[in-house]
Write a protein that holds these residues in place. Sequence first.
Motif, mmCIF file in Angstrom:
data_model
loop_
_atom_site.group_PDB
_atom_site.id
_atom_site.type_symbol
_atom_site.label_atom_id
_atom_site.label_comp_id
_atom_site.label_asym_id
_atom_site.label_seq_id
_atom_site.Cartn_x
_atom_site.Cartn_y
_atom_site.Cartn_z
ATOM 1 N N ILE A 190 0.780 -1.227 -0.135
ATOM 2 C CA ILE A 190 -0.155 -0.048 -0.129
ATOM 3 C C ILE A 190 1.081 1.179 0.025
ATOM 4 O O ILE A 190 0.769 2.246 -0.686
ATOM 5 C CB ILE A 190 -1.105 0.068 1.280
ATOM 6 C CG1 ILE A 190 -1.828 -1.071 1.054
ATOM 7 C CG2 ILE A 190 -1.647 1.401 1.285
ATOM 8 C CD1 ILE A 190 -2.906 -1.401 2.395
ATOM 9 N N TYR A 191 1.967 1.189 0.664
ATOM 10 C CA TYR A 191 2.796 2.478 1.107
ATOM 11 C C TYR A 191 4.123 2.563 0.324
ATOM 12 O O TYR A 191 4.556 3.842 0.374
ATOM 13 C CB TYR A 191 2.920 2.569 2.576
ATOM 14 C CG TYR A 191 1.722 2.960 3.262
ATOM 15 C CD1 TYR A 191 0.814 4.065 3.092
ATOM 16 C CD2 TYR A 191 0.995 1.787 3.994
ATOM 17 C CE1 TYR A 191 -0.507 4.099 3.980
ATOM 18 C CE2 TYR A 191 -0.137 1.928 4.723
ATOM 19 C CZ TYR A 191 -0.869 3.309 4.470
ATOM 20 O OH TYR A 191 -2.031 3.067 5.273
ATOM 21 N N ASN A 192 4.684 1.572 -0.171
ATOM 22 C CA ASN A 192 5.970 1.580 -0.862
ATOM 23 C C ASN A 192 6.158 1.198 -2.300
ATOM 24 O O ASN A 192 7.410 1.482 -2.817
ATOM 25 C CB ASN A 192 6.691 0.626 0.169
ATOM 26 C CG ASN A 192 7.043 0.921 1.444
ATOM 27 O OD1 ASN A 192 7.781 1.595 1.850
ATOM 28 N ND2 ASN A 192 6.038 0.170 2.258
ATOM 29 N N LEU A 193 4.838 0.914 -2.854
ATOM 30 C CA LEU A 193 5.243 0.951 -4.580
ATOM 31 C C LEU A 193 4.209 1.802 -5.033
ATOM 32 O O LEU A 193 3.015 1.738 -5.316
ATOM 33 C CB LEU A 193 4.615 -0.550 -4.725
ATOM 34 C CG LEU A 193 5.515 -1.632 -4.186
ATOM 35 C CD1 LEU A 193 4.935 -2.956 -4.380
ATOM 36 C CD2 LEU A 193 6.882 -1.841 -4.329
ATOM 37 N N GLY A 194 4.778 2.915 -5.125
ATOM 38 C CA GLY A 194 3.988 3.933 -6.112
ATOM 39 C C GLY A 194 3.287 4.868 -5.087
ATOM 40 O O GLY A 194 3.535 4.776 -3.971
ATOM 41 N N SER A 195 2.175 5.489 -5.550
ATOM 42 C CA SER A 195 0.947 6.415 -4.675
ATOM 43 C C SER A 195 0.575 5.196 -3.699
ATOM 44 O O SER A 195 0.326 4.486 -3.967
ATOM 45 C CB SER A 195 0.282 7.088 -5.595
ATOM 46 O OG SER A 195 -0.575 6.292 -6.232
ATOM 47 N N PRO A 196 0.414 5.802 -2.478
ATOM 48 C CA PRO A 196 -0.481 4.888 -1.789
ATOM 49 C C PRO A 196 -1.630 4.535 -2.045
ATOM 50 O O PRO A 196 -2.567 5.320 -2.747
ATOM 51 C CB PRO A 196 -0.486 5.886 -0.410
ATOM 52 C CG PRO A 196 0.629 6.997 -0.392
ATOM 53 C CD PRO A 196 0.788 7.376 -2.132
ATOM 54 N N GLY A 197 -1.911 3.193 -1.894
ATOM 55 C CA GLY A 197 -3.257 2.729 -2.133
ATOM 56 C C GLY A 197 -3.343 1.849 -3.429
ATOM 57 O O GLY A 197 -2.382 1.860 -4.144
ATOM 58 N N PHE A 198 -4.431 1.111 -3.614
ATOM 59 C CA PHE A 198 -4.505 0.316 -4.771
ATOM 60 C C PHE A 198 -5.658 0.858 -5.639
ATOM 61 O O PHE A 198 -6.558 1.692 -5.292
ATOM 62 C CB PHE A 198 -4.980 -1.213 -4.406
ATOM 63 C CG PHE A 198 -3.747 -1.628 -3.701
ATOM 64 C CD1 PHE A 198 -2.531 -1.555 -3.744
ATOM 65 C CD2 PHE A 198 -4.310 -2.646 -2.633
ATOM 66 C CE1 PHE A 198 -1.560 -2.253 -2.842
ATOM 67 C CE2 PHE A 198 -3.589 -3.346 -1.504
ATOM 68 C CZ PHE A 198 -2.049 -3.146 -1.923
ATOM 69 N N ASP A 199 -5.606 0.480 -6.882
ATOM 70 C CA ASP A 199 -6.933 0.941 -7.706
ATOM 71 C C ASP A 199 -8.106 -0.111 -7.030
ATOM 72 O O ASP A 199 -8.014 -1.064 -6.269
ATOM 73 C CB ASP A 199 -6.988 0.413 -9.163
ATOM 74 C CG ASP A 199 -6.423 -1.152 -9.476
ATOM 75 O OD1 ASP A 199 -7.356 -1.873 -9.308
ATOM 76 O OD2 ASP A 199 -5.217 -1.588 -9.417
ATOM 77 N N HIS A 297 -4.777 5.536 3.316
ATOM 78 C CA HIS A 297 -4.456 5.685 4.586
ATOM 79 C C HIS A 297 -5.974 4.937 5.494
ATOM 80 O O HIS A 297 -6.791 4.868 4.801
ATOM 81 C CB HIS A 297 -4.287 7.305 5.138
ATOM 82 C CG HIS A 297 -5.387 7.948 4.854
ATOM 83 N ND1 HIS A 297 -6.332 8.277 5.579
ATOM 84 C CD2 HIS A 297 -5.275 8.895 3.897
ATOM 85 C CE1 HIS A 297 -7.323 9.195 5.259
ATOM 86 N NE2 HIS A 297 -6.796 9.640 4.030
ATOM 87 N N SER A 298 -5.463 4.861 6.855
ATOM 88 C CA SER A 298 -6.499 4.306 7.465
ATOM 89 C C SER A 298 -7.937 5.158 7.661
ATOM 90 O O SER A 298 -7.418 6.456 7.794
ATOM 91 C CB SER A 298 -6.095 3.704 8.811
ATOM 92 O OG SER A 298 -5.649 4.797 9.738
#
Length: 558
Positions: A190-199, A297-298
């Motif tokens: 979620i936080y370390n591969l590109g922008s935070p979050g998934f599609d 984020h949560s």
Amino acid sequence: MELENLLANTLLLKARQGGYGKKRGRSKKWREMLKLPQVSQCSELRCSIEKDYNSLCDKQPIGRLLFRQFCDTRHDLKIYIKFLDVVAEYEVADDQDRRGYGLSILDTFFSAAEVCACQVRATGKMYACKKLAKKRIKRRKGEAMALNEKRMLEKVNSRFVVGLSYTYETKDSLYLVLTIMNGGDLKYHIYNLGSPGFDEQRAIFYAAELCCGLEDLQKERIVYRDLKPENILLDDIGHIRISDLGLAVEVPEGRTVRGRVGTVGYMAPEVINNENYTFSPDWWGLGCLIYEMIQGHSPFKKFKEKVKRQEVERRVKKDTEEYSRKFSEDAKSVCRMRWGHPAVSAPGWRHTSCPCPGKRCNWASANGSKAEQSLFAFSKDAPDREGGAKVIISCKSKDKAASSLLTKNPRQRLGCSGGAAEVKGHPVFKDINFKKLEANMLDPPFCPDPKAVYCKNVVDIDQFSTVRGVYLDTTDDTFYSQFATGSVSIPWQNEMIESGCFKDINESDTGEYVALDLQETLCHPVPKPKRGFFYRLLRRGGCISGVPSDKEELPSTV
């Protein structure tokens, strides 16, 4: 007038010289003024005051002081005061010093579990081996938690929960041999591969697998209670599994459990309030995960936001989470509470009664098949699970709240009345075929790179100091015997079949495996009676016949 001012100022200076907190500033009758009532006169307070730790021992200053004084009187509880002090220091530490404080807390108060890859020599199968130091477990009184995790893992057999295959011990450590997961955890992704979050498509796929995992846990009457991204692991292909069942507990049939456990920001309101519950905290945790996977984020604490625990808990109980454009309408509806039903009508649709609780409403289906409970009453265009037809709803009960995963009241929360089937029926999962998903027939939206390592720099285990002053003795043997029980039956059988060992063992073409001689196994030869020197001498001379007498029993077969 001047005399009055002079007198007032004189009294003010005298009071200021006495000082707040100094005895000479008190009234001579201060003891009488502060005299407390008898305990018998305070019996009504037992029913009205909050009895949880947060209220009695944290929020209330005198309660906090009394709690510390009580712990200080007992040697086994002094460590809890020390823990509270170092956590307070950690919260106000500078960013560059936080890592050192964190390592110190882990070293002092928590048992460090080292995880490495291992291979079974007999079959060649790879596993993850979780090592628990015996002395650290004993120093932190973690026997119950370690044994609970082992028993929970041993009980569950699910492709959506990390499985336990073996447990064993050495002189210094206990070992859990678990399903190996090489794809990293959800928090890293979620936080370390590109922008935070998934599609959203990827997030909903993971949510569907989590729903199946929670369903498998609930079939065994287990509530997980610690659903967060760090505990969700990806395998080589990209499927996820729930891990770390240390806080899980079994809910007796027809009963509830209680416990203020979990991770700040993911604990449900009923857990924070120390109320009784069954499986409702897990559905709340699923809502938090769906929100975090999409938003980045949560729901009640932004990534790296510095906020105290009390504030996060207040947000969980009082605030409503905010949604960005990343969320579709279905994704919003599965997380947040929506009031009322959409009024939709269409010609040619047959109307019947809606299964919504409370006031009656009308719903319609093209082929008359029943909607799954009241979930389809919240979507104007949801597929019928039986025949693939569309369901269109028209409802008259405008004041009825549509349930969701992040509903504060657990009685109204999605999944708490209809279980996993209720959650699976939500329109957000309309593109998920759960039967194929449970049969491992759906491809995940993301496949980890086999050449990549999906984790941050691993903390060197040598940074944890050696445990001193703790000695293992025979009193620990009972715990070790309950923990180290060897192989777990079902995973072991699957390993034998998947590795081909079962087939190879049963092949007897080479003649290597020959059936045992039935006659040999059933015959019990009678030992010959011992004969003395004179008997042997007279027999050689022909004075004694070699035929057994009537009293001697011939060897017999069974």
